[in-house]
Design a protein around this motif. Structure first.
Motif, mmCIF file in Angstrom:
data_model
loop_
_atom_site.group_PDB
_atom_site.id
_atom_site.type_symbol
_atom_site.label_atom_id
_atom_site.label_comp_id
_atom_site.label_asym_id
_atom_site.label_seq_id
_atom_site.Cartn_x
_atom_site.Cartn_y
_atom_site.Cartn_z
ATOM 1 N N VAL A 3 0.863 -1.166 0.000
ATOM 2 C CA VAL A 3 0.000 0.000 0.000
ATOM 3 C C VAL A 3 0.908 1.226 0.000
ATOM 4 O O VAL A 3 2.040 1.173 0.470
ATOM 5 N N VAL A 5 1.488 5.058 1.226
ATOM 6 C CA VAL A 5 1.095 5.964 2.303
ATOM 7 C C VAL A 5 1.746 7.315 2.063
ATOM 8 O O VAL A 5 2.961 7.402 1.867
ATOM 9 N N LYS A 10 5.987 3.189 0.711
ATOM 10 C CA LYS A 10 5.354 1.905 0.397
ATOM 11 C C LYS A 10 5.475 1.000 1.613
ATOM 12 O O LYS A 10 6.547 0.881 2.197
ATOM 13 N N SER A 33 -8.937 4.472 3.874
ATOM 14 C CA SER A 33 -8.638 4.571 2.444
ATOM 15 C C SER A 33 -7.462 3.699 2.018
ATOM 16 O O SER A 33 -7.486 3.118 0.939
ATOM 17 N N THR A 34 -6.459 3.585 2.865
ATOM 18 C CA THR A 34 -5.298 2.766 2.496
ATOM 19 C C THR A 34 -5.696 1.309 2.325
ATOM 20 O O THR A 34 -5.227 0.628 1.413
ATOM 21 N N PHE A 39 -4.023 3.074 -1.254
ATOM 22 C CA PHE A 39 -3.220 4.273 -1.017
ATOM 23 C C PHE A 39 -4.021 5.227 -0.132
ATOM 24 O O PHE A 39 -5.246 5.156 -0.062
ATOM 25 N N GLY A 40 -3.292 6.088 0.555
ATOM 26 C CA GLY A 40 -3.953 7.050 1.425
ATOM 27 C C GLY A 40 -2.942 7.939 2.109
ATOM 28 O O GLY A 40 -1.729 7.799 1.926
ATOM 29 N N ASN A 41 -3.453 8.857 2.913
ATOM 30 C CA ASN A 41 -2.589 9.806 3.611
ATOM 31 C C ASN A 41 -1.880 9.192 4.812
ATOM 32 O O ASN A 41 -0.825 9.667 5.226
ATOM 33 N N ASP A 42 -2.494 8.149 5.386
ATOM 34 C CA ASP A 42 -1.897 7.491 6.542
ATOM 35 C C ASP A 42 -2.406 6.057 6.649
ATOM 36 O O ASP A 42 -3.278 5.652 5.895
ATOM 37 N N LEU A 43 -1.806 5.320 7.575
ATOM 38 C CA LEU A 43 -2.277 3.968 7.880
ATOM 39 C C LEU A 43 -3.232 4.078 9.057
ATOM 40 O O LEU A 43 -2.839 4.510 10.139
ATOM 41 N N TYR A 72 2.312 9.333 9.916
ATOM 42 C CA TYR A 72 1.606 8.546 8.908
ATOM 43 C C TYR A 72 0.950 7.283 9.489
ATOM 44 O O TYR A 72 0.438 6.460 8.741
#
Length: 134
Positions: A3, A5, A10, A33-34, A39-43, A72
């Motif tokens: 994923v 981030v 990655k 979202s991740t 993918f996304g802004n954070d985990l 993140y």
């Protein structure tokens, strides 16, 4: 599978799943979202209840093992006080570690029942109506 981030980091799902979660929590779920888009802004990671000191240690170890800045990683602690919509979203995510499925099912079922009852009884509409009538 990986994923992305924050557009530049990655993270391997295998790395997340092989993390020593059991040292800290009874369950961990990747959500948001991740998890859904890759993918996304954070985990966003939902975890079982944990003490403050252990939470800090968990976050520090995640940062180290994933080579990811602390900003993140968003750890969401699931307790009886966690809002049910958040619990349901989190526990529908990707299981990273589960030592006690009964605990997961308990949170999920209680929140699912609450959501069903809330819709049946129109609790939101009733509350909003009471506010507007003041």
């Amino acid at each position: 599978m990986e994923v992305v981030v924050g557009r530049s980091f990655k993270v391997s799902l295998d790395a997340l799943k092989s993390f020593p979660w059991g040292k800290y929590v009874k369950f961990a779920f990747l959500f948001g979202s991740t998890a859904s888009r890759g993918f996304g802004n954070d985990l966003d990671i939902a975890i079982s209840e944990i003490g403050l000191e252990a939470l800090g240690e968990l976050l520090a170890e995640l940062v180290k093992r994933l080579s990811l800045p602390e900003d993140y990683i968003d750890l969401v602690v699931v307790t009886e006080r966690t809002p049910c919509p958040l619990v349901l979203e989190a526990l529908k995510g990707v299981p990273l570690y589960v030592a006690d499925w009964d605990e997961v099912y308990r949170y999920f079922n209680v929140c699912q029942d609450q959501q069903i009852d809330s819709r049946k009884l129109k609790l939101l509409e009733t509350a909003l109506d009471a506010i507007w009538r003041r």
